[in-house]
Design an enzyme around this catalytic site. Structure first.
Site, PDB file in Angstrom:
ATOM      1  N   GLY A  36       0.780  -1.233   0.000  1.00 14.89           N
ATOM      2  CA  GLY A  36       0.000   0.000   0.000  1.00 14.89           C
ATOM      3  C   GLY A  36       0.807   1.278   0.000  1.00 14.89           C
ATOM      4  CE  LYS A  37       6.412   0.011  -1.824  1.00 16.22           C
ATOM      5  NZ  LYS A  37       5.612  -1.240  -1.921  1.00 16.22           N
ATOM      6  CB  SER A 105      13.758   1.251  -0.327  1.00 13.90           C
ATOM      7  OG  SER A 105      12.665   1.544   0.510  1.00 13.90           O
TER       8      SER A 105
END
EC number: 2.7.1.25
Length: 196
Positions: A36-37, A105
């Protein structure tokens, strides 16, 4: 590089922050694909915009369409991808804005490198803690299916590791709370830290 000298801006970061009426920082959203970034980063950005704050979203897929279109997904290119984003985020913070960075990341070392680019309290790591089964069930881009078929090598969470942040500023369990609750938690954190 000895002939390249940093040119200091006439207008300081602090002056820009005063004009904007808030401090600047990077909200570094990290987590598995499907956690859900991008959704949350955009929801936070929308709330900041509604309140009159200067903000912007740097999204992993969008950046790979332009700035990082020359990079692949091997270890070195992933590292360079994050380094470049860190540098861009730093420019946004220097301009007095709140920048939300939505990138998997996956490696602690890379996130720590980006953190080291910023002053104290300017880098806010937001870990979207979500079980891989949930992320895989969501699979909004169909990437897990492709990875399971072997069509995407080195896919984070399948055949490439995701290193959990050891001390993020904010943890959001996106499978347990709503987008609205998540936004409220992040905005409250920014208010507590006197960024807003």
């Amino acid at each position: 590089m000895s002939n390249i000298i940093w040119h200091h801006s006439t207008i300081t970061k602090k002056s820009r922050q005063l004009m904007n009426g808030h401090k600047s920082c990077v909200l570094w959203f990290t987590g598995l694909s499907g956690s859900g970034k991008s959704t949350l980063a955009n929801a936070v950005d929308h709330e900041l915009f509604k309140r009159g704050f200067r903000s912007y979203v740097l999204d992993g897929d969008n950046i790979r369409h332009g700035l990082n279109s020359d990079l692949r997904f091997g270890a070195q290119d992933r590292k360079e991808n994050i380094r470049r984003i860190g540098e861009v985020a730093k420019l946004f913070v220097d301009s007095g804005q709140i920048v939300s960075s939505a990138f998997i990341s996956p490696f602690v070392e890379d996130r720590d490198l980006v953190r080291s680019m910023f002053e104290k309290d300017e880098f806010i790591e937001i870990f979207l803690k979500c079980p891989i089964q949930v992320c895989e069930n969501r699979d909004p881009k169909g990437l897990y299916k492709k990875a399971r078929k072997g069509e995407i090598p080195d896919f984070t969470g399948i055949d490439s590791p995701y290193e959990i942040p050891y001390k993020p500023e904010v943890i959001i369990e996106t499978h347990k709370v709503t987008i609205e609750q998540s936004v409220t938690k992040i905005i409250s954190f920014l208010e507590e830290k006197k960024i807003l």
